[in-house]
Design a protein around this motif. Structure first.
Motif, mmCIF file in Angstrom:
data_model
loop_
_atom_site.group_PDB
_atom_site.id
_atom_site.type_symbol
_atom_site.label_atom_id
_atom_site.label_comp_id
_atom_site.label_asym_id
_atom_site.label_seq_id
_atom_site.Cartn_x
_atom_site.Cartn_y
_atom_site.Cartn_z
ATOM 1 N N VAL A 199 50.360 41.520 -25.244
ATOM 2 C CA VAL A 199 50.286 42.610 -24.267
ATOM 3 C C VAL A 199 48.847 43.077 -24.101
ATOM 4 C CG1 VAL A 199 50.870 45.048 -23.868
ATOM 5 C CG2 VAL A 199 52.649 43.430 -24.586
ATOM 6 N N PHE A 200 48.160 43.317 -25.210
ATOM 7 C CA PHE A 200 46.821 43.893 -25.119
ATOM 8 C C PHE A 200 45.755 42.866 -24.760
ATOM 9 C CE2 PHE A 200 49.131 47.289 -27.150
ATOM 10 C CZ PHE A 200 48.613 48.392 -26.494
ATOM 11 N N HIS A 201 45.983 41.593 -25.092
ATOM 12 C CA HIS A 201 45.092 40.556 -24.567
ATOM 13 C C HIS A 201 45.150 40.577 -23.041
ATOM 14 C CE1 HIS A 201 43.925 38.866 -28.324
ATOM 15 N NE2 HIS A 201 45.104 38.360 -28.636
ATOM 16 N N SER A 202 46.358 40.781 -22.504
ATOM 17 C CA SER A 202 46.572 40.745 -21.065
ATOM 18 C C SER A 202 45.916 41.923 -20.347
ATOM 19 C CB SER A 202 48.079 40.712 -20.757
ATOM 20 O OG SER A 202 48.318 40.816 -19.377
ATOM 21 N N VAL A 203 45.989 43.115 -20.960
ATOM 22 C CA VAL A 203 45.562 44.325 -20.238
ATOM 23 C C VAL A 203 44.166 44.802 -20.628
ATOM 24 C CG1 VAL A 203 47.974 45.044 -20.045
ATOM 25 C CG2 VAL A 203 46.557 45.985 -21.894
ATOM 26 N N ASP B 66 40.909 50.654 -19.248
ATOM 27 C CA ASP B 66 40.369 51.975 -18.921
ATOM 28 C C ASP B 66 40.778 52.411 -17.522
ATOM 29 O OD1 ASP B 66 39.107 52.462 -21.347
ATOM 30 O OD2 ASP B 66 37.317 51.359 -20.760
ATOM 31 N N ILE B 67 40.737 51.474 -16.576
ATOM 32 C CA ILE B 67 41.141 51.800 -15.209
ATOM 33 C C ILE B 67 42.600 52.250 -15.182
ATOM 34 C CG2 ILE B 67 41.544 50.826 -12.909
ATOM 35 C CD1 ILE B 67 39.186 48.936 -13.443
ATOM 36 N N MET B 68 43.451 51.509 -15.890
ATOM 37 C CA MET B 68 44.871 51.855 -15.915
ATOM 38 C C MET B 68 45.114 53.188 -16.602
ATOM 39 S SD MET B 68 46.988 49.979 -14.251
ATOM 40 C CE MET B 68 48.567 50.363 -15.048
ATOM 41 N N ASN B 69 44.365 53.491 -17.671
ATOM 42 C CA ASN B 69 44.525 54.785 -18.347
ATOM 43 C C ASN B 69 44.262 55.940 -17.383
ATOM 44 O OD1 ASN B 69 45.351 54.010 -20.851
ATOM 45 N ND2 ASN B 69 43.383 54.295 -21.861
ATOM 46 N N ASP B 70 43.187 55.832 -16.607
ATOM 47 C CA ASP B 70 42.860 56.888 -15.657
ATOM 48 C C ASP B 70 43.928 57.000 -14.577
ATOM 49 O OD1 ASP B 70 40.529 58.068 -16.661
ATOM 50 O OD2 ASP B 70 39.274 56.465 -15.877
ATOM 51 N N LEU B 71 44.388 55.848 -14.071
ATOM 52 C CA LEU B 71 45.407 55.879 -13.022
ATOM 53 C C LEU B 71 46.745 56.386 -13.540
ATOM 54 C CD1 LEU B 71 44.658 52.487 -11.208
ATOM 55 C CD2 LEU B 71 44.263 54.783 -10.312
ATOM 56 N N MET B 72 47.151 55.906 -14.717
ATOM 57 C CA MET B 72 48.459 56.272 -15.262
ATOM 58 C C MET B 72 48.562 57.761 -15.549
ATOM 59 S SD MET B 72 49.617 53.221 -17.875
ATOM 60 C CE MET B 72 48.217 53.469 -18.956
ATOM 61 N N SER B 73 47.484 58.342 -16.050
ATOM 62 C CA SER B 73 47.534 59.738 -16.489
ATOM 63 C C SER B 73 46.881 60.693 -15.504
ATOM 64 C CB SER B 73 46.850 59.884 -17.851
ATOM 65 O OG SER B 73 45.444 59.726 -17.731
ATOM 66 N N GLY B 74 46.345 60.146 -14.413
ATOM 67 C CA GLY B 74 45.598 61.007 -13.496
ATOM 68 C C GLY B 74 44.363 61.592 -14.151
ATOM 69 N N GLY B 75 43.837 60.886 -15.160
ATOM 70 C CA GLY B 75 42.653 61.346 -15.879
ATOM 71 C C GLY B 75 42.945 62.325 -16.997
ATOM 72 N N LEU C 288 55.137 52.839 -13.065
ATOM 73 C CA LEU C 288 54.191 52.250 -14.013
ATOM 74 C C LEU C 288 54.170 50.720 -13.973
ATOM 75 C CD1 LEU C 288 52.103 52.928 -16.133
ATOM 76 C CD2 LEU C 288 53.929 53.071 -17.838
ATOM 77 N N PRO C 289 55.326 50.031 -14.024
ATOM 78 C CA PRO C 289 55.281 48.561 -13.922
ATOM 79 C C PRO C 289 54.702 48.090 -12.588
ATOM 80 C CG PRO C 289 57.383 49.274 -14.817
ATOM 81 C CD PRO C 289 56.689 50.505 -14.318
ATOM 82 N N PHE C 290 54.972 48.837 -11.517
ATOM 83 C CA PHE C 290 54.412 48.477 -10.205
ATOM 84 C C PHE C 290 52.885 48.564 -10.236
ATOM 85 C CE2 PHE C 290 52.847 49.880 -6.030
ATOM 86 C CZ PHE C 290 53.196 48.766 -5.282
ATOM 87 N N SER D 125 53.923 43.835 -19.210
ATOM 88 C CA SER D 125 53.224 44.541 -20.287
ATOM 89 C C SER D 125 53.386 46.046 -20.148
ATOM 90 C CB SER D 125 51.738 44.167 -20.297
ATOM 91 O OG SER D 125 51.561 42.840 -20.760
ATOM 92 N N TYR D 126 53.334 46.539 -18.924
ATOM 93 C CA TYR D 126 53.462 47.981 -18.724
ATOM 94 C C TYR D 126 54.917 48.430 -18.818
ATOM 95 C CZ TYR D 126 48.550 48.467 -18.153
ATOM 96 O OH TYR D 126 47.206 48.476 -18.428
ATOM 97 N N ARG D 127 55.835 47.530 -18.554
ATOM 98 C CA ARG D 127 57.244 47.844 -18.813
ATOM 99 C C ARG D 127 57.456 47.972 -20.323
ATOM 100 N NH1 ARG D 127 59.061 44.061 -16.102
ATOM 101 N NH2 ARG D 127 59.302 45.209 -14.152
ATOM 102 N N TYR D 128 56.835 47.078 -21.101
ATOM 103 C CA TYR D 128 56.928 47.188 -22.559
ATOM 104 C C TYR D 128 56.331 48.517 -23.034
ATOM 105 C CZ TYR D 128 55.124 47.259 -27.249
ATOM 106 O OH TYR D 128 54.789 47.687 -28.505
ATOM 107 N N LEU D 129 55.178 48.892 -22.502
ATOM 108 C CA LEU D 129 54.542 50.135 -22.939
ATOM 109 C C LEU D 129 55.454 51.331 -22.679
ATOM 110 C CD1 LEU D 129 50.867 49.529 -21.743
ATOM 111 C CD2 LEU D 129 51.748 49.419 -24.073
#
Length: 248
Positions: free
Chosen positions: A25-29, A34-43, A188-190, A201-205
């Motif tokens: 999962v983490f090799h993939s992402v 960092d980009i996904m962290n900001d997008l997922m949480s709105g910063g 999130l998976p989208f 990977s994001y479905r797993y998370l």
């Protein structure tokens, strides 16, 4: 669940296979983490991490271990606090994440008081009583044996040192919980598919968050590992919680 099986999200897998599956999962992402962290949480993850830094009570000359340190958000701040006579160890079990973290901190001019270590939280490769503070941010839920990892952290902390566990938890507001479920399993998976070309990977998370112990359970786990003065602070209506424990 038997000793030779564990959870990988909602899936039951062999205990010996979980670390490899999480690593994939983490090799993939890693490159877009960092980009996904900001997008997922709105910063907002930056606010959660800032509060963790404040609760660490870190001071100059201290030794700090940042487990599952990933791309180095916490390590960067700690390196500024402990100064040239202190030491920060950024540890991660995943070499892709560790490589991204090393490159990112080097680009930000961090050098001299930081070391990098590929390490499993369950078997930390450090002597007893080494660190003044240990943090693990959004990493404990991916560890196969969380109790073993907490005991390992307890061992390498100095007496009087503190552990901080920043992790997704159980929302305290039913409305928030419903919205959070919709977001986690639909949006999130989208986003993962669009940004990283990896919806799985994001479905797993999202699933791993649901399988993680709730606030009170994790508090008891810290106490069972030997920590004292244990407490937790809910943030964003319990979507995230910061647990703290001291080594007597």
């Amino acid at each position: 669940m038997s000793d030779d099986t564990t959870h990988f999200g909602f899936e039951k897998v062999k205990t010996t296979d979980k670390a490899r599956r999480v690593a994939d999962v983490f090799h993939s992402v890693a490159a877009k983490y960092d980009i996904m962290n900001d997008l997922m949480s709105g910063g907002v993850h930056r606010i959660w991490k800032r509060f963790t830094i404040e609760m660490s009570a870190a001071r100059p000359k201290q030794k700090i271990l940042d487990i599952a340190g990933g791309t180095g958000d916490l390590s960067y701040q700690f390196s500024r606090i402990v100064g040239p006579e202190g030491l920060v160890v950024l540890a991660d079990i995943n070499d892709s994440m560790l490589s991204v973290g090393r490159d990112r901190l080097t680009d930000r001019g961090v050098a001299g008081n930081i070391e990098y270590c590929q390490a499993d939280a369950q078997y930390l490769p450090f002597p007893d009583n080494t660190f003044d503070c240990i943090t693990i941010a959004f990493g404990l839920r991916n560890v196969t044996d969380k109790d073993l990892a907490l005991r390992s952290m307890f061992r390498v902390l100095k007496p009087g040192g503190r552990l901080l566990v920043l992790e997704f938890s159980k929302p305290t507001n039913p409305v928030m919980e419903k919205m959070y479920d919709q977001y986690s399993f639909k949006i999130l998976p989208f986003m993962g598919k669009v940004i990283t070309n990896d919806a799985d990977s994001y479905r797993y998370l999202a699933e791993s968050i649901r399988m993680h112990p709730d606030q009170e359970t994790l508090l008891s786990m810290l106490e069972d590992a030997g920590f004292s003065d244990c407490e937790y602070h809910n943030m964003t209506s319990g979507v995230v919680a910061l647990h703290k424990g001291l080594k007597p």
